[in-house]
Design a protein around this motif. Structure first.
Motif, PDB file in Angstrom:
ATOM      1  N   LEU A 198      -8.051  27.864  23.206  1.00  0.00           N
ATOM      2  CA  LEU A 198      -7.358  27.751  21.919  1.00  0.00           C
ATOM      3  C   LEU A 198      -8.044  28.598  20.863  1.00  0.00           C
ATOM      4  O   LEU A 198      -7.400  29.384  20.148  1.00  0.00           O
ATOM      5  CB  LEU A 198      -7.322  26.284  21.477  1.00  0.00           C
ATOM      6  CG  LEU A 198      -6.788  26.013  20.074  1.00  0.00           C
ATOM      7  CD1 LEU A 198      -5.311  26.347  19.973  1.00  0.00           C
ATOM      8  CD2 LEU A 198      -7.024  24.559  19.674  1.00  0.00           C
ATOM      9  N   TYR A 199      -9.365  28.470  20.759  1.00  0.00           N
ATOM     10  CA  TYR A 199     -10.102  29.221  19.751  1.00  0.00           C
ATOM     11  C   TYR A 199     -10.087  30.717  20.058  1.00  0.00           C
ATOM     12  O   TYR A 199      -9.924  31.550  19.162  1.00  0.00           O
ATOM     13  CB  TYR A 199     -11.542  28.724  19.672  1.00  0.00           C
ATOM     14  CG  TYR A 199     -12.338  29.352  18.536  1.00  0.00           C
ATOM     15  CD1 TYR A 199     -12.291  28.811  17.255  1.00  0.00           C
ATOM     16  CD2 TYR A 199     -13.119  30.480  18.761  1.00  0.00           C
ATOM     17  CE1 TYR A 199     -12.997  29.385  16.218  1.00  0.00           C
ATOM     18  CE2 TYR A 199     -13.828  31.067  17.722  1.00  0.00           C
ATOM     19  CZ  TYR A 199     -13.775  30.522  16.456  1.00  0.00           C
ATOM     20  OH  TYR A 199     -14.470  31.091  15.430  1.00  0.00           O
ATOM     21  N   LYS A 201      -7.846  32.483  21.473  1.00  0.00           N
ATOM     22  CA  LYS A 201      -6.550  33.114  21.210  1.00  0.00           C
ATOM     23  C   LYS A 201      -6.113  33.002  19.752  1.00  0.00           C
ATOM     24  O   LYS A 201      -5.299  33.799  19.283  1.00  0.00           O
ATOM     25  CB  LYS A 201      -5.483  32.485  22.111  1.00  0.00           C
ATOM     26  CG  LYS A 201      -5.629  32.839  23.578  1.00  0.00           C
ATOM     27  CD  LYS A 201      -4.476  32.279  24.387  1.00  0.00           C
ATOM     28  CE  LYS A 201      -4.559  32.695  25.852  1.00  0.00           C
ATOM     29  NZ  LYS A 201      -3.427  32.169  26.655  1.00  0.00           N
ATOM     30  N   HIS A 202      -6.639  31.993  19.025  1.00  0.00           N
ATOM     31  CA  HIS A 202      -6.131  31.733  17.670  1.00  0.00           C
ATOM     32  C   HIS A 202      -7.250  31.587  16.642  1.00  0.00           C
ATOM     33  O   HIS A 202      -7.049  30.957  15.598  1.00  0.00           O
ATOM     34  CB  HIS A 202      -5.276  30.456  17.679  1.00  0.00           C
ATOM     35  CG  HIS A 202      -4.081  30.534  18.584  1.00  0.00           C
ATOM     36  ND1 HIS A 202      -2.926  31.192  18.246  1.00  0.00           N
ATOM     37  CD2 HIS A 202      -3.875  30.030  19.835  1.00  0.00           C
ATOM     38  CE1 HIS A 202      -2.051  31.088  19.237  1.00  0.00           C
ATOM     39  NE2 HIS A 202      -2.605  30.388  20.209  1.00  0.00           N
ATOM     40  N   HIS A 203      -8.419  32.169  16.895  1.00  0.00           N
ATOM     41  CA  HIS A 203      -9.549  31.967  15.985  1.00  0.00           C
ATOM     42  C   HIS A 203      -9.297  32.568  14.606  1.00  0.00           C
ATOM     43  O   HIS A 203      -9.946  32.198  13.632  1.00  0.00           O
ATOM     44  CB  HIS A 203     -10.827  32.567  16.589  1.00  0.00           C
ATOM     45  CG  HIS A 203     -10.757  34.049  16.787  1.00  0.00           C
ATOM     46  ND1 HIS A 203     -10.257  34.603  17.949  1.00  0.00           N
ATOM     47  CD2 HIS A 203     -11.100  35.074  15.973  1.00  0.00           C
ATOM     48  CE1 HIS A 203     -10.304  35.916  17.844  1.00  0.00           C
ATOM     49  NE2 HIS A 203     -10.806  36.230  16.666  1.00  0.00           N
ATOM     50  N   HIS A 204      -8.355  33.516  14.519  1.00  0.00           N
ATOM     51  CA  HIS A 204      -8.041  34.123  13.227  1.00  0.00           C
ATOM     52  C   HIS A 204      -7.188  33.200  12.356  1.00  0.00           C
ATOM     53  O   HIS A 204      -6.970  33.492  11.180  1.00  0.00           O
ATOM     54  CB  HIS A 204      -7.293  35.438  13.445  1.00  0.00           C
ATOM     55  CG  HIS A 204      -6.026  35.281  14.241  1.00  0.00           C
ATOM     56  ND1 HIS A 204      -6.043  35.085  15.614  1.00  0.00           N
ATOM     57  CD2 HIS A 204      -4.726  35.282  13.860  1.00  0.00           C
ATOM     58  CE1 HIS A 204      -4.787  34.985  16.035  1.00  0.00           C
ATOM     59  NE2 HIS A 204      -3.977  35.086  15.004  1.00  0.00           N
ATOM     60  N   GLU A 205      -6.708  32.093  12.929  1.00  0.00           N
ATOM     61  CA  GLU A 205      -5.895  31.140  12.180  1.00  0.00           C
ATOM     62  C   GLU A 205      -6.736  29.932  11.764  1.00  0.00           C
ATOM     63  O   GLU A 205      -7.785  29.670  12.330  1.00  0.00           O
ATOM     64  CB  GLU A 205      -4.722  30.668  13.052  1.00  0.00           C
ATOM     65  CG  GLU A 205      -3.828  31.792  13.543  1.00  0.00           C
ATOM     66  CD  GLU A 205      -2.720  31.287  14.449  1.00  0.00           C
ATOM     67  OE1 GLU A 205      -2.150  30.232  14.138  1.00  0.00           O
ATOM     68  OE2 GLU A 205      -2.434  31.948  15.462  1.00  0.00           O
ATOM     69  N   LEU A 250      -7.419  26.451  12.164  1.00  0.00           N
ATOM     70  CA  LEU A 250      -7.062  25.552  13.253  1.00  0.00           C
ATOM     71  C   LEU A 250      -7.233  24.083  12.917  1.00  0.00           C
ATOM     72  O   LEU A 250      -6.659  23.231  13.585  1.00  0.00           O
ATOM     73  CB  LEU A 250      -7.887  25.897  14.497  1.00  0.00           C
ATOM     74  CG  LEU A 250      -7.557  27.254  15.123  1.00  0.00           C
ATOM     75  CD1 LEU A 250      -8.485  27.558  16.278  1.00  0.00           C
ATOM     76  CD2 LEU A 250      -6.102  27.296  15.583  1.00  0.00           C
ATOM     77  N   LYS A 263      -2.192  22.129  17.453  1.00  0.00           N
ATOM     78  CA  LYS A 263      -2.908  22.813  18.530  1.00  0.00           C
ATOM     79  C   LYS A 263      -2.099  22.861  19.823  1.00  0.00           C
ATOM     80  O   LYS A 263      -2.208  23.807  20.602  1.00  0.00           O
ATOM     81  CB  LYS A 263      -4.264  22.133  18.758  1.00  0.00           C
ATOM     82  CG  LYS A 263      -5.176  22.210  17.535  1.00  0.00           C
ATOM     83  CD  LYS A 263      -6.444  21.403  17.736  1.00  0.00           C
ATOM     84  CE  LYS A 263      -7.406  21.551  16.569  1.00  0.00           C
ATOM     85  NZ  LYS A 263      -6.849  21.034  15.301  1.00  0.00           N
ATOM     86  N   LEU A 318       0.443  25.660  19.507  1.00  0.00           N
ATOM     87  CA  LEU A 318      -0.246  26.954  19.564  1.00  0.00           C
ATOM     88  C   LEU A 318      -0.588  27.327  20.998  1.00  0.00           C
ATOM     89  O   LEU A 318      -0.444  28.481  21.403  1.00  0.00           O
ATOM     90  CB  LEU A 318      -1.527  26.902  18.719  1.00  0.00           C
ATOM     91  CG  LEU A 318      -1.364  26.966  17.205  1.00  0.00           C
ATOM     92  CD1 LEU A 318      -2.701  26.751  16.515  1.00  0.00           C
ATOM     93  CD2 LEU A 318      -0.765  28.309  16.778  1.00  0.00           C
TER      94      LEU A 318
END
Length: 372
Positions: A326-327, A329-333, A335, A340, A343
């Motif tokens: 999760l982090y 792939k989506h660390h720029h968001e 969270l 989650k 996402l």
């Protein structure tokens, strides 16, 4: 409808109170002893874990719950139904062996372990429910024959339903092999040939040898072999395998809610969610990826809908772990507070399942969280 009470305990311990003690305190406070348990058969519905997957609930918790139920006069047994896909739990012989390897057996649990739909998954009762998507439900016979239903649910992500919790363990987990086929009947995946990279991962991991690569090095599905389990959809990193038209995550969640209604029909019931090792995908895999959030605690309620809603909210509020998919792939968001589950699995809609469960009278999404 008034909010349902959901009781919660975190995982902090002291020399005088370990996690097993906290589990017992939690379920007592939540009202487990109010069930009519004396001399009643109590099915403890649990997922024994696919061999190789280590995210399942520890058997120590099941043993403590079984001991408590026996002290209250019940006749508890641990149970699950066979799987639709071939693997370590597709028949009772392999299933019991897998359960034993993972620590679930009559010696460790101090109660019997029973595969609810029998040797080959054909031992079931058909329960009339007359719902929108399922007129009847094929439920494992030992679960139908039980007087009381108690679920122990590992709360985690899921590639087709968004997350798995109490409703998933009830609706899908208590379905016989034929019932699982009905739940997945419209879930046959399709290959998006433009997106398919011919990476071969779906071919390697299809338990039914239903996927192969053609002369153009693109995946193709043999629908005579495909059972609609969706593992290729979960595995594909390029969105090359997707759910077919005419089926959605919503429809699967609706069916699961209706099967849950059949399981609980006319039965006293109680539910426990373990928000630990919150892996991104189902425990039916023979592996588990790194947890997406820190271990949060244990929650319990008479209302499975409120319980799942509360646990989903807790996971959404929790920080994402940096070593998780999760982090990565989506660390720029942002969270913390984000959905989650969506996402991780953007084609799923877990909210629809809870809404349908509420609509058909399983419970309410409104809850009062009581911390123990």
């Amino acid at each position: 409808m008034e909010p349902s009470k959901v009781y919660f305990t975190d995982l902090h311990t002291t020399p005088r109170r370990n996690l097993l003690d906290k589990l017992e305190l939690l379920v007592r406070r939540a009202g487990l002893a109010e069930l009519p348990l004396d001399r009643q058969f109590a099915a403890i519905k649990i997922h024994f874990g696919e061999p190789g997957n280590l995210a399942y609930i520890r058997p120590n918790y099941a043993a403590r719950l079984a001991a408590l139920l026996k002290s209250l006069g019940a006749k508890p047994f641990l149970t699950d139904c066979n799987t639709l896909y071939s693997g370590g739990r597709s028949n009772a012989v392999d299933h019991l062996q897998s359960a034993m390897e993972n620590g679930f057996n009559p010696i460790s649990a101090q109660c019997q372990v029973i595969i609810a739909d029998g040797l080959k998954g054909t031992d079931y009762r058909e329960i009339e429910i007359g719902q929108e998507y399922c007129r009847t439900a094929k439920i494992g016979a030992a679960i139908v024959d039980a007087d009381i239903i108690v679920t122990m649910n590992h709360f985690k992500g899921h590639e087709q339903t968004g997350f798995g919790g109490a409703l998933k363990n009830l609706g899908m987990g208590c379905a016989s092999v034929g019932g699982k086929l009905e739940l997945h009947a419209a879930s046959a995946p399709v290959i998006d040939r433009e997106r398919c990279r011919g990476c071969n991962i779906c071919v390697k991991h299809c338990a039914h040898q239903a996927v192969s690569l053609d002369a153009s090095h693109k995946a193709v599905i043999d629908y005579d072999r495909c059972v609609g389990c969706g593992q290729c959809v979960a595995l594909c990193q390029y969105d090359g395998a997707v759910l077919g038209e005419g089926d959605t995550s919503e429809r699967l969640n609706y069916k699961i809610a209706e099967y849950s209604l059949a399981v609980l029909k006319d039965k006293p019931n109680f539910h426990i969610n373990f928000i630990m090792n919150v892996s991104p995908e189902c425990d039916c895999w023979n592996h588990n990826d790194a947890a997406i959030v820190p271990d949060l605690g244990i929650a319990a309620s008479f209302d499975p809908v409120a319980l799942d809603a509360a646990c989903a909210d807790m996971v959404m509020k929790a920080p994402a772990l940096q070593n998780s998919v999760l982090y990565e792939k989506h660390h720029h968001e942002h969270l913390e507070g984000a959905d989650k589950f969506t996402l991780m699995h953007p084609d799923t809609n877990w909210q629809a399942g809870l809404a349908h469960a509420e609509k058909i009278g399983l419970g309410t999404r409104r809850y009062e969280l009581i911390k123990i």
